[in-house]
Scaffold this active site. Structure first.
Site, PDB file in Angstrom:
ATOM      1  N   CYS A  31       0.809  -1.222   0.000  1.00 10.24           N
ATOM      2  CA  CYS A  31       0.000   0.000   0.000  1.00 10.24           C
ATOM      3  C   CYS A  31       0.842   1.273   0.000  1.00 10.24           C
ATOM      4  CB  CYS A  31      -0.962   0.001   1.182  1.00 10.24           C
ATOM      5  SG  CYS A  31      -2.228  -1.273   1.034  1.00 10.24           S
ATOM      6  N   HIS A  75     -11.782  10.271  -9.308  1.00 12.11           N
ATOM      7  CA  HIS A  75     -10.710  10.256 -10.309  1.00 12.11           C
ATOM      8  C   HIS A  75      -9.585  11.231  -9.962  1.00 12.11           C
ATOM      9  CE1 HIS A  75     -13.672   7.917 -12.525  1.00 12.11           C
ATOM     10  NE2 HIS A  75     -12.638   7.434 -13.191  1.00 12.11           N
ATOM     11  N   GLU A 118     -12.599   0.326   0.706  1.00 17.26           N
ATOM     12  CA  GLU A 118     -11.732   0.257  -0.468  1.00 17.26           C
ATOM     13  C   GLU A 118     -12.016  -1.001  -1.272  1.00 17.26           C
ATOM     14  OE1 GLU A 118      -7.783   0.308   1.112  1.00 17.26           O
ATOM     15  OE2 GLU A 118      -7.863   2.435   1.598  1.00 17.26           O
TER      16      GLU A 118
END
Length: 131
Positions: A31, A75, A118
């Site tokens: 991560c 985005h 997530e």
């Protein structure tokens, strides 16, 4: 109707796509590398008294929140647009703060919690503490 009293809760989900990396993690942690998610945000809202035709609040009242997500998170590289480490926990708190500041004063009911996931199997929830 019966004499039972209580609170009614509703939930509304939103999604957005964004990239991030968790730079405070050790070298080699997956991560720490830049990667992306399709985030799911779930808002839980409550009221003691229903309004209108029997609403906690009209789901359409969450439009400004959806617009905030679209304008500021969708985005995006979250590391570049947020002043916090972009963990699910921090995102849940940030979104809860936005809802309390911008929506609670103008729509019926109040925020209970915000969850950010997530993936379908992992999430964080920020619960609002009340007096």
């Amino acid at each position: 109707m019966s004499a039972v009293t209580g609170w009614t809760r509703i939930g509304k989900q939103f999604t957005f796509h964004a990239a991030h990396q968790l730079l405070t993690l050790p070298e080699g942690h997956k991560c720490r590398r830049e990667h992306g998610h399709t985030y799911t945000v779930e808002v839980v809202w409550t009221a003691h008294v229903l309004t209108g035709p029997g609403f906690v609040t009209d789901f359409a009242n969450f439009g400004p929140f959806k617009q905030f997500i679209d304008d500021h998170l969708d985005h995006q590289n979250l590391n570049k647009v947020l002043a916090i480490e972009p963990t699910s926990e921090n995102l849940a708190r940030l979104l809860a703060e936005w809802l309390v500041e911008h929506l609670e004063p103008v729509i019926d009911g109040h925020l209970v919690s915000v969850s950010v996931s997530e993936s379908p199997s992992s999430w964080a929830t920020f619960e609002v503490a009340r007096g």
